[in-house]
Design an enzyme around this catalytic site. Structure first.
Site, short mmCIF file in Angstrom:
data_model
loop_
_atom_site.label_atom_id
_atom_site.label_comp_id
_atom_site.label_asym_id
_atom_site.label_seq_id
_atom_site.Cartn_x
_atom_site.Cartn_y
_atom_site.Cartn_z
N THR A 277 0.83 -1.21 0.00
CA THR A 277 0.00 0.00 0.00
C THR A 277 0.86 1.25 0.00
O THR A 277 0.60 2.20 -0.73
CB THR A 277 -0.92 0.02 1.23
OG1 THR A 277 -1.69 -1.17 1.25
CG2 THR A 277 -1.85 1.23 1.19
N TRP B 158 2.45 1.75 -3.34
CA TRP B 158 1.46 2.19 -4.31
C TRP B 158 1.29 3.70 -4.27
O TRP B 158 1.10 4.36 -5.28
CB TRP B 158 0.11 1.49 -4.04
CG TRP B 158 -0.94 1.74 -5.07
CD1 TRP B 158 -1.17 1.00 -6.18
CD2 TRP B 158 -1.90 2.80 -5.09
NE1 TRP B 158 -2.23 1.52 -6.90
CE2 TRP B 158 -2.70 2.63 -6.25
CE3 TRP B 158 -2.17 3.89 -4.24
CZ2 TRP B 158 -3.74 3.49 -6.58
CZ3 TRP B 158 -3.21 4.75 -4.58
CH2 TRP B 158 -3.98 4.55 -5.74
N HIS B 159 1.37 4.26 -3.06
CA HIS B 159 1.20 5.70 -2.93
C HIS B 159 2.45 6.48 -3.29
O HIS B 159 2.38 7.62 -3.70
CB HIS B 159 0.75 6.07 -1.51
CG HIS B 159 -0.68 5.77 -1.24
ND1 HIS B 159 -1.11 4.55 -0.78
CD2 HIS B 159 -1.79 6.53 -1.39
CE1 HIS B 159 -2.43 4.59 -0.65
NE2 HIS B 159 -2.87 5.77 -1.02
N GLY B 160 3.61 5.85 -3.10
CA GLY B 160 4.85 6.57 -3.42
C GLY B 160 6.04 5.85 -2.85
O GLY B 160 5.93 5.08 -1.90
N PHE C 204 -0.19 9.26 -8.60
CA PHE C 204 -0.04 7.97 -7.92
C PHE C 204 -0.23 6.84 -8.91
O PHE C 204 -0.97 6.99 -9.85
CB PHE C 204 -1.05 7.85 -6.79
CG PHE C 204 -0.68 8.71 -5.63
CD1 PHE C 204 -1.38 9.87 -5.37
CD2 PHE C 204 0.37 8.39 -4.83
CE1 PHE C 204 -1.03 10.67 -4.31
CE2 PHE C 204 0.73 9.19 -3.75
CZ PHE C 204 0.02 10.33 -3.51
#
Lengths: 460, 312
Positions: free
Chosen positions: A298, A301-303, A460
């Site tokens: 997770t 996935w965001h950065g 994103f």
């Protein structure tokens, strides 16, 4: 193109809808596909071919998964997942010069969900390249989700009917989403920008906390607003896209918060990572490991910068502690707030739970918002008065309250269940529609006058 | 039969749209969609001209002639040749400055004012006019006795007009024009121009800046006017490809430098205090490339304090 722009709302959308409604049912997918590709290429001309290529590859692999031979199916699946993930990871970790293509995190995840669902036999492999292409690229959800499973739109894609009721309801949902994005999120962004301009070492502690509240509301209405617009647009085209948010700030535990926040992403991780790994069915160690893997994924996935990892690990740690303190009892109830119970003790406990969640989530948003670790530590230091301030002006807090106080209070109200129930009722009666109309045109005015604000989740 | 109910909202939206475009002015609504920048420029020019046309023409004609002589408008090569009063002396005789070349002219022997270190109450009768950068100075400069007429987004053409539409920073709420006429100041500090970079060319900039100074001179006849250089932006911000870039800023600052007359209009090169060797705003001093961090505003105030107007 972004939804909250004059070009989209007053030019692209009316023209597109006109064509879509006039064209006979058999031509609608073509219109939607072409319109969506145009929509994407307008904002991101470089990567349109990446999107097209990705659709083609996933189509071919999807056909392969339709075969009966187990080895071949497995091969197609593994190849598909690695190609998709590989592409995503490449862009996530690419050196500074290469920017993430618009929407890539969303459409890659959507493609993976399609492949896995076909492999598992939940859906049949799609034989029409047109339909699959339309599913992956349809503009309501292309750029920022929701992450739609193929099963949710298959029926409509095979028979794209529209009704005036869908148009009406979709338009209203689009409006409320636009209002949340433009009148709340875009406005609150200005406060966060002001705080950043001042420099975190120069903000007073009250201002630091105001910033946390404001950012928490900003990121919510930014993303929720955009998701609502997506759902509304989908509805106008006859699609029932899934909701992404369900009153997250009303949660009574951090676990519950993440069952209400960005629900389609959570659903994806649960369905395709957590459950296949064994979920919480194994022993303690295994459960924690599975949770850890999900949260690492997770945060990536965001950065890929360190602050996102910190953000993910903070939430992972809190959730593990929650699980230890009160192991998840699947009572079937959606919330851990003891709402119905009016016993005084329980009401106090519920209030404390709310405060706990808002505190943890608020602090987690600070980690999410500030990429530079030194700056992040400075901000946290100022929040808790650990770090002394340099050139602090205490009047700035007062001014910020006057400028943004009303917006923040309205925002807080809009997080509640009462506000949502009000919307659900009001949107179909005369007064509510007049109010929505006024708000709609207020948004248009604001967009003209203040310019556009790039959507937070765009890269994103 | 119930289907008509579903038409209500879209009908309301259309009616709302018609009301909206009439309120915005039908033609300007269309113009706004197609040419957003053009509308703002026209609106502000019109306001400025309407309000001050009569006052300005009589009063400023004399001032215009004087300033035109300094800059050499109409004489592209003859800068400062009409009278000696704008001659740029490379090394100014400023007490307390480290930098040599900041364009201060002290050639005129009639001048009773030079630049030096500020005294205790120096800023008591000073007024600061400017855009969001001046707002930063207001909030973090520590110059509490001074008056500030500033707001985010302030432009050269809108400087005397109503408060900027969106933000009302600083401690004024009425027209700056009214405030300047009602109050008396000994020092007027100006930093303005970055918000106009997308409108008009250098002549446009020069013309409007001159008009502004002339008007201020009329309202504040005894004041020393400090024309502060437009603060540069960081290299990164300058390279973004929009109309905000250091080349344009530097061109404008060169024009402002010519306005220094060594007597009652001084050019202050604020950039020398906050820029790096390449003439870009030091990236460490700012978050967005345009505004100084609160903790670095002191660089600006220190420069002002060491370049104060003092009697000879």
């Amino acid at each position: 193109m972004i939804f909250s722009s004059i070009l989209f709302i007053l030019v692209f959308l009316p023209v597109f809808l006109l064509i879509y409604y006039i064209v006979p049912v058999s031509g609608r997918n073509v219109v939607l596909l072409i319109g969506s590709l145009f929509f994407y290429a307008y904002g991101e001309p470089r990567y349109i071919f990446l999107l097209l290529g990705s659709i083609l590859v996933n189509y071919i692999l999807g056909r392969g998964l339709g075969s009966h031979r187990k080895i071949w199916k497995l091969f197609c699946l593994l190849l598909g997942v690695s190609l998709n993930l590989g592409l995503l990871l490449f862009f996530k970790w690419a050196p500074g010069g290469i920017m993430l293509p618009l929407g890539v995190s969303f459409y890659i995840f959507q493609s993976i969900s399609y492949l896995v669902d076909v492999y598992r036999g939940d859906i049949a492999s799609e034989h029409s390249l047109l339909r699959l292409g339309t599913y992956i690229s349809m503009f309501p959800q292309l750029v920022a989700g929701p992450i739609v499973t193929y099963g949710e739109v298959e029926k409509q894609l095979k028979n794209p009917k529209v009704s005036i009721e869908d148009f009406d309801q979709g338009l209203k949902d689009f409006t409320i989403g636009l209002v949340m994005k433009v009148l709340l999120a875009d406005r609150l962004t200005l406060l966060w920008k002001e705080i950043s301009t001042i420099g975190y070492s120069s903000i007073s502690t009250p201002l630091a906390w105001l910033g946390v509240i404001s950012f928490s509301l900003q990121i919510y209405f930014d993303f929720f607003g955009y998701s609502m617009m997506a759902v509304g647009l989908g509805r106008m085209l006859g699609f029932r896209l899934p909701e992404n948010f369900h009153l997250p700030y009303m949660a009574c535990s951090v676990r519950e918060f993440y069952r209400r926040w960005h629900m389609t992403l959570g659903r994806w991780f649960t369905k395709y990572v957590y459950i296949p790994l064994g979920g919480s069915r194994g022993n303690w160690f295994r459960t924690i490991l599975n949770l850890f893997i999900v949260w690492v994924m997770t945060s990536v996935w965001h950065g890929t910068s360190v602050n996102f990892f910190l953000w993910g690990m903070l939430l992972f740690a809190v959730i593990v502690i929650e699980k230890m303190v009160s192991p998840g009892k699947k009572t079937g109830s959606k919330t851990e707030c003891k709402n119905g119970n009016t016993e005084r003790k329980n009401r106090i406990v519920t209030i404390l739970k709310h405060i706990y969640v808002l505190l943890v989530i608020g602090i987690s948003w600070v980690c999410f918002a500030i990429t530079d670790m030194n700056q992040l530590m400075t901000y946290l230091g100022r929040m808790f008065g650990i770090l002394p301030g340099i050139s602090v002006n205490h009047m700035v807090f007062r001014n910020a309250c006057m400028k943004y106080g009303v917006t923040i209070l309205i925002g807080m109200f809009m997080c509640t269940d009462r506000a949502h129930r009000f919307y659900k009722k009001a949107k179909d009666n005369w007064l509510g529609m007049i109010l929505l109309t006024a708000l709609f045109w207020m948004c248009i005015w604001y967009l003209i006058v203040a310019g556009n604000n790039p959507f937070l989740y765009f890269r994103f | 039969m119930k289907k008509w109910k579903s038409f209500r909202y879209i009908v309301f939206l259309c009616i709302g749209g018609m009301i909206f475009s009439t309120m915005m002015g039908y033609t300007s609504a269309i113009k706004e969609i197609l040419f957003p920048d053009l509308l703002h420029q026209e609106k502000e020019d019109r306001f400025f001209l309407e309000k001050f046309a009569e006052e300005l023409s009589a009063n400023i004609q004399g001032e215009k002639n004087r300033i035109d002589g300094v800059i050499g408008i109409g004489e592209p090569d003859g800068i400062g040749e009409k009278d000696g009063a704008g001659e740029t002396d490379p090394i100014g005789e400023d007490i307390g400055t480290e930098e040599g070349n900041d364009g201060q002219g002290n050639g005129n022997s009639d001048s009773s004012v030079i630049l030096g270190e500020a005294g205790e109450d120096y800023f008591d009768d000073a007024v600061f006019i400017g855009d969001s950068r001046t707002v930063g100075l207001y909030e973090y400069g520590g110059l509490d006795s001074a008056t500030f007429y500033c707001s985010s987004g302030m432009t050269l053409t809108g400087v005397f007009g109503p408060p900027n539409r969106h933000f009302k920073d600083g401690n004024w709420k009425e027209n700056i024009a009214d405030s300047l006429q009602e109050n008396s100041f000994k020092k007027v500090y100006i930093m303005i121009g970055i918000n106009d970079m997308g409108t008009g060319d250098l002549d446009y900039f020069t013309r409007h800046y001159e008009e502004m100074i002339s008007q201020i001179r009329v309202w504040q006849p005894d004041a020393v006017i400090f024309v502060q250089s437009i603060m540069n932006v960081t290299e990164e911000r300058s390279g973004k490809g929009d109309y905000i870039n250091n080349e344009g800023i530097n061109e404008r600052n060169r024009i402002l430098q010519e306005m220094d007359n060594g007597k009652d209009i001084f050019y202050l090169d604020i950039n020398s205090a906050v820029c790096d060797e390449n003439g870009n705003l030091n990236a460490e001093y700012t978050s967005d490339g345009v505004h100084l961090y609160a903790k670095y505003i002191y660089l600006w105030t220190d420069y002002l304090k060491s370049h104060a107007a003092i009697e000879k």
